[in-house]
Each structure stands twice: as C-alpha cells, then as structure tokens.
Design a protein around this motif. Sequence first.
Motif, PDB file in Angstrom:
ATOM      1  N   LEU A  35       0.827  -1.208   0.000  1.00 13.39           N
ATOM      2  CA  LEU A  35       0.000   0.000   0.000  1.00 13.39           C
ATOM      3  C   LEU A  35       0.864   1.262   0.000  1.00 13.39           C
ATOM      4  O   LEU A  35       0.495   2.291  -0.590  1.00 13.39           O
ATOM      5  CB  LEU A  35      -0.921  -0.004   1.230  1.00 13.39           C
ATOM      6  CG  LEU A  35      -2.063  -1.035   1.219  1.00 13.39           C
ATOM      7  CD1 LEU A  35      -2.836  -0.978   2.532  1.00 13.39           C
ATOM      8  CD2 LEU A  35      -2.998  -0.759   0.035  1.00 13.39           C
ATOM      9  N   GLU A  36       2.023   1.180   0.687  1.00 12.53           N
ATOM     10  CA  GLU A  36       2.913   2.343   0.725  1.00 12.53           C
ATOM     11  C   GLU A  36       3.418   2.690  -0.672  1.00 12.53           C
ATOM     12  O   GLU A  36       3.474   3.858  -1.059  1.00 12.53           O
ATOM     13  CB  GLU A  36       4.094   2.068   1.664  1.00 12.53           C
ATOM     14  CG  GLU A  36       3.720   2.087   3.131  1.00 12.53           C
ATOM     15  CD  GLU A  36       4.936   1.928   4.013  1.00 12.53           C
ATOM     16  OE1 GLU A  36       5.964   1.388   3.522  1.00 12.53           O
ATOM     17  OE2 GLU A  36       4.881   2.338   5.191  1.00 12.53           O
ATOM     18  N   ILE A  37       3.792   1.656  -1.451  1.00 12.37           N
ATOM     19  CA  ILE A  37       4.268   1.895  -2.820  1.00 12.37           C
ATOM     20  C   ILE A  37       3.143   2.470  -3.676  1.00 12.37           C
ATOM     21  O   ILE A  37       3.350   3.413  -4.454  1.00 12.37           O
ATOM     22  CB  ILE A  37       4.819   0.596  -3.436  1.00 12.37           C
ATOM     23  CG1 ILE A  37       6.093   0.167  -2.702  1.00 12.37           C
ATOM     24  CG2 ILE A  37       5.095   0.782  -4.916  1.00 12.37           C
ATOM     25  CD1 ILE A  37       6.675  -1.144  -3.185  1.00 12.37           C
ATOM     26  N   GLY A  59      10.615   1.409  -1.617  1.00 17.70           N
ATOM     27  CA  GLY A  59      10.925   0.399  -2.623  1.00 17.70           C
ATOM     28  C   GLY A  59      10.258   0.649  -3.957  1.00 17.70           C
ATOM     29  O   GLY A  59      10.360  -0.183  -4.867  1.00 17.70           O
ATOM     30  N   ALA A  60       9.580   1.791  -4.115  1.00 16.91           N
ATOM     31  CA  ALA A  60       8.913   2.101  -5.382  1.00 16.91           C
ATOM     32  C   ALA A  60       9.922   2.226  -6.511  1.00 16.91           C
ATOM     33  O   ALA A  60       9.673   1.786  -7.640  1.00 16.91           O
ATOM     34  CB  ALA A  60       8.112   3.393  -5.239  1.00 16.91           C
ATOM     35  N   LEU A 112       9.746  13.581  -1.551  1.00 15.81           N
ATOM     36  CA  LEU A 112       9.067  12.613  -2.406  1.00 15.81           C
ATOM     37  C   LEU A 112      10.071  11.621  -2.985  1.00 15.81           C
ATOM     38  O   LEU A 112       9.792  10.416  -3.079  1.00 15.81           O
ATOM     39  CB  LEU A 112       8.306  13.329  -3.521  1.00 15.81           C
ATOM     40  CG  LEU A 112       7.537  12.434  -4.498  1.00 15.81           C
ATOM     41  CD1 LEU A 112       6.527  11.566  -3.749  1.00 15.81           C
ATOM     42  CD2 LEU A 112       6.829  13.282  -5.551  1.00 15.81           C
ATOM     43  N   ALA A 113      11.248  12.130  -3.365  1.00 21.55           N
ATOM     44  CA  ALA A 113      12.302  11.242  -3.858  1.00 21.55           C
ATOM     45  C   ALA A 113      12.739  10.275  -2.768  1.00 21.55           C
ATOM     46  O   ALA A 113      12.968   9.081  -3.019  1.00 21.55           O
ATOM     47  CB  ALA A 113      13.494  12.076  -4.340  1.00 21.55           C
ATOM     48  N   LEU A 114      12.827  10.787  -1.542  1.00 19.64           N
ATOM     49  CA  LEU A 114      13.191   9.927  -0.418  1.00 19.64           C
ATOM     50  C   LEU A 114      12.135   8.850  -0.180  1.00 19.64           C
ATOM     51  O   LEU A 114      12.460   7.677   0.084  1.00 19.64           O
ATOM     52  CB  LEU A 114      13.362  10.789   0.845  1.00 19.64           C
ATOM     53  CG  LEU A 114      13.675  10.043   2.144  1.00 19.64           C
ATOM     54  CD1 LEU A 114      14.989   9.294   2.047  1.00 19.64           C
ATOM     55  CD2 LEU A 114      13.700  11.017   3.324  1.00 19.64           C
TER      56      LEU A 114
END
Length: 604
Positions: free
Chosen positions: A3-5, A481-482, A473-475
């Motif tokens: 869900l995080e990705i 793991g996206a 956002l990059a972090l």
Amino acid sequence: MSLEILFVFGLLLSTILLFIWDRIRMDIVAMMVVVALAVSGVITPAETVSGFGQSLVVMIAGLFVVGEGIFRTGIAAAVGSWILRVGGTNEKRLLLILIPVVAGMSAFMSSTGAVALFIPVVLSICRSAALQPSRMLMPLSFASLIGGMMTLIGTPPNIVASTQLEAAGLAPFAFFDFTLIGGVILLFGTIYLVFIAPLLLPASGVRDAAHPHLREFAERYGIQDHLYKLRVRQDSVLIGKTVSQALLRTNYEVTVFAIRRDGKMLSSLMPVLSETVIQGGDVLLAYGEAEGIEQMCSETGAMFFGFPSGEQTRLHKEFGVAEVMLHNRSPLIGKTIREGRFREQFNLSVIGILRDGKPLLAEFNGAPLQFGDSLLLAGGWRYIEALDDRRNFVLLETPAEMTESSARWGHAPLALIIMVMMLGLMISGVTSSLTAILLAAMAMVVTGCINMNEAYKSLNGSSLVLIAGMLPLALAMKKTGALDLVVDLLLDTLGQSTPIIICAGLFVLTSVLSQFISNTATTVLIAPISIAIATGMGLSPEPFMMTVAIAASTAFSTPIASPVNTLVLVPGNYRFIDFVKVGLPLQIMSMVITLLVTPLVFPF
C-alpha cells in the motif's frame, strides 16, 4: 505491491497532473506533497521537512545572494552590454553567444552557479534589447545542463558513474572522456535552441513594461532636445564660484544636474549642491533652452561640445531620473524650484515639470509648484533609490535603466573578485561547492556589495520551497521500494535484448526518473544495475555507464527536474507545460546522439 508503494506512485502521479494542470502554484503543490507525506506516515515527520535543510537548498539560496551582488554592483549590466555590443539586439545572434559561454562555464563549475550568475545578465540584455526573457532563459538553463555533460566534474552524475566503475574494479572515466559525446549534443542542441525552441517558447515573459526608459521620460517632459554638455574653460569667470554663486538658473534658466571632473561623475560621488565649487576643465551636464545655453557660454567662458550617444550611455550607468508627484500636504506646494531647495534637501535637481499632462518648457524655475504637478528629478542612482523614504512625494515611476544601473558600481571590482574566488574554490575542489558559495554570499554582504535587506529580498522563496518540498518525495520513493520496483521491471523487460536496445532502455528510465527525483540519486541507483547487466552479457560496462551518466543530465522536461530549471521558472514566467514542449524534443535528440556516438567512443 504494498500500500505504501501504491500511495507513493499515486502521490507522484497526482503531483505531475497538478503541475500540468497549472491552476495551483507549483510551490503550493510542493507543500501539499510535504503535508501528504507527513499525514501518511510513509516517512517520518523529520524526513518530510528534511528538504529545507538539504545542502542543495542552502546552496541555491546562497547563489541568489551572490547573483544579487553581481547585479547590484553593475557587473551583470556590464557583461550584458558587452554581449549586446557583440550580438546586437538580434535574438538568435545573442543566443549563439550565450549558449556556448554558459555551457563552457558549466563544464567546469556548478550548472546551478552558472545559471544563477547569468540570469541577471540575461534580464539586463532583454531590457536593453527589448526582448522577452521567456525566449532566452530556458535555452540558458538547458545550455548549462548540456555543458555539465562535457567533463568529469561538470555534474555529479558523471562523478558517480566514474566512481561506480572504480568500485567495480574497472578503470574510472578520465576528465575529458565525456567531452566528445557532450560536445556533439551541444552542437546539435545549440542549433535546436537557437532556431527551433523559440518557436515553442511563450512570448509572455516579464519585460519591465511598467518602467519606461530614460529616453521616454525625456520625450514625455519635452527635454530630449534640451540636454547639453559644457566644458569650463581655464579662463572662465565660473572658476572658483559655487553653483549658487554662479547664478546660472537666475541669469540663464540653466540647471546643472551633474559635473564630470577628471573622468568622474560628481552626481554619483557627491551631489551637485549649491556649495559645489566649479573648477577649470569641469564638464557640466545641464538642462536649458538653446538661447540660455548660448548666452551662458558667451558670457561665462563655458564651451559647448555636444552630447554624443556614447556619453549618454555612460551617463545612464551613473545617473538617472525619477518621476514624482507632490503630496497634497507637501510643504513644497506654492514654492518655486529655487525656494524648494531640492539640491540641498534631496541631492537631486528638477529638470522638468508636467502640469495637467503638459510639460512646462519655459521658465519653469520661477513657476510655483501646485498639487498634482509631476516633477522629473535627476541625480545619482542612490539618491533616486532613497526617494522611497521621502514623505514629500509620491514616487510615480523610475526608468527601466534603474534596475540595471547601480548605486554601488564602485564595489564592482570587489564583487568580481568574490565571484572569481568562488569559482576557483568550486573548480579546484579545495572546499565543497556549498562552502564556497556560503563564503561568497557572506563576502558580498560584509564588503558592502549588498546589504542584508537586499540579500533577504534576493531569496526566491517560491523556487526554494519547490525544491525543498519535492526532495522528500524522492526519499519516499527510495524508502518504500517504489524505485526498486521500476528498476526490476526494466530488467525483466530488457534483460535479453541487444546492447543498443538495453542502452536505450537505461537512457529512458534514467532520463524519466531524473525529471522528478535527484539526478544524482537516480545515477546511484541505476549505475550498479547497468554494470550488472553488462557483466552478465559479457560486455564492456563503459558504454552503459556513459549512457546512464548522460541520460541523468537530460533534465529538460519539468521545472523540478533540475535546480537550474527552477531558477529560471519565475523570471521567465514559465508554466509546467512549457518545459515539456521544449525539453522533450531535446531529450529525444540527446538520446539518439548518445546511442549513436557512445559505441564509437566506448565499444561494447
């Protein structure tokens, strides 16, 4: 897929769509990203605001201050004048000069630094040549990115690629291994940016339309044919007299507003006051009617010798005008110019009056001032800037030249030394780029090139917030793991293809990711994968690594792809879609050139 990705991908897509929609300011969108990440818990609260403490943001803030020092001391205007003399007012000719110069600087120093230093130069050129900044600032930023492709130190991704080769037990890239490929891209990129990009760029950039030029003020007040340059002969009766004792206004209706002595304009060093003593050889810059000037020359021993355009150009750098209107309660109402003692009170001379929209061309010195009168005041730029603090007037307009002239032109050598030392530290590597920039910014303030108020005003808040807001956002992409998921998909899709196809896939992936996250971070992630692919296929890793390094510098298609794009966003009045229209063809062209030239330099 967790869900995080899914959340991070959804947030990235929403951010891109909001940028393209262009109904909400980009810095507000960036802050929305920060809030969304904080609420979601994908990264910690400290990490959501970590962008504001990143060295990149601090470095760009410092460069704003350094650029302001270059601007305030008149260096930007001087460089702009030189480029104008060489390139004229032709947009294409100016771009043909600017692009190689900026690219050459970016090959040996920070691209961000090069762009920050040249933005005031380009704006000065645009004001002088009546060009739109929007048609020149984006080519400027793209030229700096291409310049970074040309040497090992030109951009961090090049260094990352080289160190990754060395870490894998291979020979690192040499300093000029990038030059041939970057040089070919620069050649074709210059052609594109000069002849094709202007057709795609908007013509709506800021152009100081609200500020007339000095010549327009002269025409408005009817004084364009009443400016004279007079030399005081050694036998003149004026020698030894003060301006007040000479009675030039009383006897001849002639107003002396500046004196050049030994090559120096007194109006910029000291005001032409009533007690200013006239010396032999002085050059008087005066306003008056032709008859009065002729009578004055005949009776006082002054000599008229013209007012050439070159002298007027030099005059504009040290001397200017401002249009003011009297307050309804001003104590100057009802007084004449002489009684108002403008020289004594304000260090400025009145050289024109507008009443009911019409200039008073004759004997205005003896006309009592009325409420609603507009006065044209002349003198040194620093005294004109001080009018904002006066309560006798409403400051109506200042000329466009005021934004490119400086009250601190005497500090120009100091500012130039500071800039050169900053570049030297950055190129030599004696200190980090951040340290060099902070030292230069501090030096600009300490030496008086700018004051603290000007330093604070120089900080472009929207650009800094945009960069700081997007870094988390990059972090998040990396932490969830996206990013790894995207890379794995590429490996599954292209793993068994030909070397050229794999290089093309690596280029596309690296270039696309670099539009939204740090190109350095992208290179760090993609470089090991490219080495693994090359080793697995029994091929040389060098062409794959070179492809990744070049692709990371093709950050052309979004304003957040690189700090240099963000720097030109506000002064160029660009929208998100403008970068897409101009940058995407340049990305495709860079990819084709890289895929064709790289195997010739580094065979598979």
